[in-house]
Design an enzyme around this catalytic site. Structure first.
Site, PDB file in Angstrom:
ATOM      1  N   PHE A  83       0.863  -1.185   0.000  1.00 13.88           N
ATOM      2  CA  PHE A  83       0.000   0.000   0.000  1.00 13.88           C
ATOM      3  C   PHE A  83       0.893   1.226   0.000  1.00 13.88           C
ATOM      4  CE2 PHE A  83      -2.311   3.477   2.011  1.00 13.88           C
ATOM      5  CZ  PHE A  83      -3.459   3.515   1.225  1.00 13.88           C
TER       6      PHE A  83
ATOM      7  N   ASP B  60       9.494   2.934   0.916  1.00 15.76           N
ATOM      8  CA  ASP B  60       8.354   3.639   1.493  1.00 15.76           C
ATOM      9  C   ASP B  60       8.434   3.475   3.008  1.00 15.76           C
ATOM     10  OD1 ASP B  60       5.878   4.306   2.567  1.00 15.76           O
ATOM     11  OD2 ASP B  60       4.748   3.561   0.852  1.00 15.76           O
TER      12      ASP B  60
ATOM     13  N   LYS C  25       3.432  10.649   8.035  1.00 12.02           N
ATOM     14  CA  LYS C  25       2.883  10.204   9.316  1.00 12.02           C
ATOM     15  C   LYS C  25       3.586  10.810  10.529  1.00 12.02           C
ATOM     16  CE  LYS C  25       0.565   6.006   7.723  1.00 12.02           C
ATOM     17  NZ  LYS C  25      -0.803   6.449   8.029  1.00 12.02           N
TER      18      LYS C  25
END
Length: 396
Positions: free
Chosen positions: A129, A217, A246
């Protein structure tokens, strides 16, 4: 207050918070909750940290935004901090993880074109994802996020995560078109799947030998979450590109793409940009987050408390009829269940004052803030056990 005026992209619980402090949140009725989600790996230094509150408040009274038409001192400071910690050379700032990954994918495309590849490919992983823009959806996997959008942009080939022989077979088939490899060191949305030991090292060797970009990522794993500043540091490698978001701003929206010189130089003035990216408020907040993590030793704390949490969960859930496996790295833990328990999240919050997340339908994902101590860990473990036992009793 109803949600009638909101688009139906979420199914939120009938639970709203009005205050947070450290690892705790309080709802409108004044009930206290232990936050083991941290805004999905965002509030790494906890809620309402006084140093961060002071920095945001002061900066809001000084300057919020000027645009990247002008030099931004806090942007320069943040880039220096992140390149020092990561070993990469340059940074580009935007507003989210998806944007950071779009930046990386642009670098991959430019790298391929520089090599003379007319339609360059990026290797991505099954179960991955990378975001919810059309480009990052194309790089992701799973029908839940990709359904109904039809043909997605981008040229990607997928390999099974952690399977080196399969990766090598794919490279033999498509190697003449590959420009980069994009991978999560730990697949968060994919059920907290940890890359096998040596996997990232092997990818690094493949990419170096073939002049491909290794792009990691680290949007969920970065900023200390796994017990290192960045998850790739567990393997002793340095990638060509990493993406962050984040936990970087602790709730203030900011994303970053870091790159080694060879990859970073692919961008020239006008080839990429962001109106809000790297504004003074976001960058000062992120600088303060980095300082807090360093000053309070939160990377080491994530490593120690994460190991304790993993050990305690494995101890108390060993043989539990609902549990398949417990896995994780640092304070990023997954508890895979035999089958979904539809009301588990609500049950845990309502009956046990514990906030958790479930991903891929049947994996409990624990992402507590990096400030948690042994007492918090014990409370998380007890809350999980009580919730699972309660769900089992209700089912029977």
């Amino acid at each position: 207050m109803t949600t009638d005026c909101l688009m139906s992209t979420y199914k939120p619980l009938a639970l709203s918070f009005v205050r947070g402090l450290g690892a705790r949140l309080w709802d409108q009725a004044g009930r206290e909750y232990l936050d083991a989600v941290a805004g999905v790996a965002v509030t790494n230094v906890g809620h309402s940290h006084p140093l961060l509150v002071a920095a945001i408040s002061e900066q809001a009274g000084l300057l919020l935004h000027t645009s990247n038409l002008y030099s931004i001192d806090w942007q320069q400071r943040l880039a220096h901090k992140l390149t020092r910690l990561s070993g990469l050379d340059r940074a580009f700032f935007n507003n989210s993880g998806a944007e950071a990954n779009e930046t990386a994918l642009k670098l991959a495309r430019l790298h391929g074109w520089r090599k003379g590849i007319e339609q360059p490919l990026v290797v991505v992983m099954e179960n991955a994802f990378h975001g919810r823009t059309l480009g990052t959806l194309a790089a992701s996997d799973g029908p839940a996020v990709r359904s109904a959008y039809g043909a997605l942009p981008g040229d990607f080939v997928k390999a099974p995560f952690g399977d080196l022989p399969a990766f090598e077979r794919l490279c033999a088939q498509h190697g003449h078109r590959i420009a980069a490899v994009l991978v999560e060191p730990v697949q968060g949305e994919g059920g907290v799947q940890v890359a096998p030991a040596g996997y990232l090292q092997a990818l690094r060797k493949h990419c170096t030998r073939r002049n491909w970009l290794l792009m990691l990522d680290e949007i969920q794993t970065g900023m200390g979450r796994t017990g290192q500043w960045f998850a790739f540091q567990h393997e002793g490698i340095v990638p060509d590109v990493i993406t962050l978001a984040k936990g970087l701003g602790n709730g203030v929206p900011i994303g970053a793409c870091l790159a080694k010189v060879g990859a970073a130089d692919l961008f020239t003035p006008g080839s990429h940009g962001s109106t809000f990216g790297g504004n003074p408020l976001a960058c000062r907040a992120a600088c303060t987050v980095v300082d807090i993590i360093e000053q309070q030793g939160l990377v080491q704390n994530a490593r120690e408390q994460g190991q304790y949490l993993l050990e305690r969960l494995r101890e108390v859930l060993n043989g539990h009829p609902q549990v398949v496996a417990v896995r994780g790295l640092g304070l990023m833990i997954g508890i895979e269940l035999h089958k979904p328990i539809p009301d588990l999240v609500a049950l845990t919050a309502r009956n046990h004052g514990l906030l958790i997340n479930v991903t891929r339908g049947q994996t409990i994902r624990l992402l507590p803030p990096l400030i948690v101590g042994p007492t918090d860990v014990d409370a998380i473990v007890q809350g999980i056990v009580n919730a699972l036992n309660g769900a089992e009793a209700s089912r029977e």
